[in-house]
Design a protein around this motif. Structure first.
Motif: not given
Length: 251
Positions: A223-251
């Motif tokens: 059960r805890d692994h399921e929550k940890f997996q959901e947290l990892q999936d959420l983190q993977c979804l947020q990382e591209p958004e953060l990288s895209m946001g950072g590139s816009k700030d630089r340019f």
């Protein structure tokens, strides 16, 4: 090589393995001693009290079935424990369906183990009563008057334990040969068998308690692994958004 050994060691569910060893040893000793004890009891009633107990043969087969079933159950729970331990859990329960199946399997085995725990507790109560009866028989055999063949062992006061058609003379053990059969050949050996069976039953009950704790822990890990997996999936979804946001700030 060292990393591989360390990885293999972390995949072993030691608590479940110990419980499985205890269960197999306990069930093996229980089935062997109860099979032998039941056989001695049948011979005692047949040759001393002249009673035929046909149903005991069926009980002996039940002991064999119990041994095979408990051994199979222990191996299955050990397999579930292996799947829910260490890096194996991360690989096996990566998908949502696998995690649900793992939790359901743990819950099913928890229910089965709980029912078996109650059944073995009832068996322990039965064995305590049987062992107490044979201890009383052995105390009667230890009477100096009986050992000197000056007194019979009279079971007529326990006539309620015998079938209704039992003759009164069959409830007495007076002959020297019958006393030897009853005391030395049957009661003494059967009492040892039932004492060992009682100890083995306690060992099985202890192993079932271990199984309950291990299955509960495995359920929580999945059960805890399921929550940890959901947290990892959420983190993977947020990382591209953060990288895209950072590139816009630089340019």
């Amino acid at each position: 090589m060292g990393n591989q050994c360390r990885s293999c060691i972390t995949r072993i569910p030691y608590a479940t393995l110990i419980a499985t060893i205890m269960c197999i040893v306990g069930v093996g000793v229980f089935c062997g001693t109860m099979y032998r004890g039941a056989m001695l009891a049948v011979l005692m009633f047949d040759q001393v009290f002249h009673l035929r107990l046909i149903w005991v043969e069926t009980v002996q087969m039940v002991f064999v079935v119990i041994g095979a079933s408990m051994g199979a159950l222990g191996l299955m729970i050990l397999f579930v424990g292996c799947l829910a331990t260490g890096a194996t859990r991360t690989k096996v329960y990566r998908a949502w369906g696998a995690r649900v199946g793992g939790r359901i399997s743990c819950a099913v085995f928890l229910g089965i183990t709980y029912v078996l725990q109650v059944a073995w507790l009832l068996m322990l109560c039965f064995l305590v009563i049987v062992t107490l009866i044979f201890t009383i028989f052995w105390a009667l055999c230890s009477n100096p008057q009986v050992q000197a063949n000056r007194q019979c062992i009279d079971f007529r006061q326990f006539s309620f334990m015998f079938p209704n058609n039992t003759r009164p003379e069959d409830m007495e053990v007076c002959d020297t040969h019958e006393l030897k059969l009853f005391c030395k050949d049957y009661v003494e050996r059967a009492e040892i068998m039932f004492i060992l069976a009682t100890v083995a039953c306690l060992l099985v009950i202890l192993s079932l308690v271990h199984y309950l704790m291990c299955l509960s822990a495995n359920y929580a890990h999945i059960r805890d692994h399921e929550k940890f997996q959901e947290l990892q999936d959420l983190q993977c979804l947020q990382e591209p958004e953060l990288s895209m946001g950072g590139s816009k700030d630089r340019f």
